[in-house]
Scaffold this active site. Structure first.
Site, PDB file in Angstrom:
ATOM      1  N   ASN A 178       1.540  -3.632   5.208  1.00 43.14           N
ATOM      2  CA  ASN A 178       1.456  -3.536   3.743  1.00 43.14           C
ATOM      3  C   ASN A 178       2.760  -3.114   3.084  1.00 43.14           C
ATOM      4  O   ASN A 178       2.925  -3.279   1.868  1.00 43.14           O
ATOM      5  CB  ASN A 178       0.352  -2.555   3.329  1.00 43.14           C
ATOM      6  CG  ASN A 178      -1.043  -3.108   3.518  1.00 43.14           C
ATOM      7  OD1 ASN A 178      -2.006  -2.368   3.638  1.00 43.14           O
ATOM      8  ND2 ASN A 178      -1.179  -4.431   3.569  1.00 43.14           N
ATOM      9  N   ASP A 195     -11.189  -4.960   1.940  1.00 50.08           N
ATOM     10  CA  ASP A 195     -10.377  -6.101   1.518  1.00 50.08           C
ATOM     11  C   ASP A 195     -10.854  -6.646   0.170  1.00 50.08           C
ATOM     12  O   ASP A 195     -12.046  -6.593  -0.143  1.00 50.08           O
ATOM     13  CB  ASP A 195     -10.477  -7.201   2.587  1.00 50.08           C
ATOM     14  CG  ASP A 195      -9.407  -8.270   2.426  1.00 50.08           C
ATOM     15  OD1 ASP A 195      -8.416  -8.029   1.708  1.00 50.08           O
ATOM     16  OD2 ASP A 195      -9.581  -9.358   3.008  1.00 50.08           O
TER      17      ASP A 195
END
Length: 256
Positions: free
Chosen positions: A78, A30
């Site tokens: 995503n 991340d």
């Protein structure tokens, strides 16, 4: 008389003491976009730098004796990102596999892809299948890439598979247990992660390995993924090695 539960826990803790390196490490990579934004760079540059970190961590995990490394590369959520960013991420994945596949095979790394493959573009499917088939004979570290992956959807697929087997008369409802569900998941045949690392300061799983994480240790670092180097990985392993894992059992003294 020694409690058998205590013996079991002592054995588990002894294994941790003697071999502090986790067998299976999973990482939520991340912070690429935030890393780039803080530097006034486009988000795509953060993703590009993140690929360099992937190479470094794969190499370091091998050096440290990690048997299984799972990387959360692209979640099923995503796809909601801007189309240009999604296309860049997909091109990075394809480029990484094509450029690094030979090196991974030479290093005896086996590549596995988990996640939903339904409705993926044919070209992308071929790249994923190539990565798996080209390294299927490798017997070293397993590099498992979670692509188009969501843990809830994974559990649904496992339930559908087992339900279909029940409907076909291949098994009974009563025969379904935790082990059977584990084997029906995308990660079937893999040990559950001992350690889950998340970079960039967030402290949540974000729909990653929800079933498999039941007894995982968690390690959160404020470092964005592009800054997470081999030394940072070593710090995470050291933190894991210092922990006492009970697996719901009793506290037991390690060693004699």
């Amino acid at each position: 008389m020694v409690d058998p539960v205590e013996i079991f826990v002592q054995q588990d803790l002894q294994e941790v003491a003697e071999g502090a390196v986790p067998r299976h490490v999973a990482i939520i990579m991340d912070g690429n976009g935030r890393w780039a934004s803080r530097r006034g760079l486009p988000r795509t540059e953060g993703h590009r730098r993140g690929v360099k970190t992937v190479r470094e961590i794969v190499k370091r995990a091998q050096e440290q004796g990690v048997g299984y490394l799972t990387l959360f590369s692209f979640s099923s959520e995503n796809w909601s990102r801007p189309a240009s960013e999604v296309q860049f991420l997909l091109s990075l994945l394809k480029r990484f596999i094509r450029q690094d596949l030979m090196k991974l095979r030479e290093a005896d790394v086996r590549v596995r892809i988990i996640g939903c493959r339904h409705n993926l573009p044919d070209e992308l499917l071929r790249v994923l299948q190539e990565a798996e088939s080209a390294t299927e004979a490798c017997t070293g570290m397993v590099l498992q890439v979670a692509f188009n992956y969501g843990a809830r959807a994974e559990i649904v697929r496992a339930v559908q598979k087992l339900t279909a087997e029940v409907s076909a008369g291949a098994r009974s409802v009563e025969s379904i247990d935790e082990e059977m569900i584990s084997q029906a998941l995308d990660t079937g045949g893999m040990p559950d992660p001992d350690l889950i690392i998340r970079t960039s300061g967030e402290q949540r799983l974000s729909n990653f390995l929800l079933w498999q994480a039941a007894y995982s240790e968690f390690y959160f670092t404020p470092l964005a993924w592009p800054d997470f180097d081999a030394a940072a990985f070593d710090d995470a392993l050291a933190a894991f090695g210092a922990r006492e894992r009970r697996f719901g059992g009793l506290t037991a003294k390690v060693g004699p």
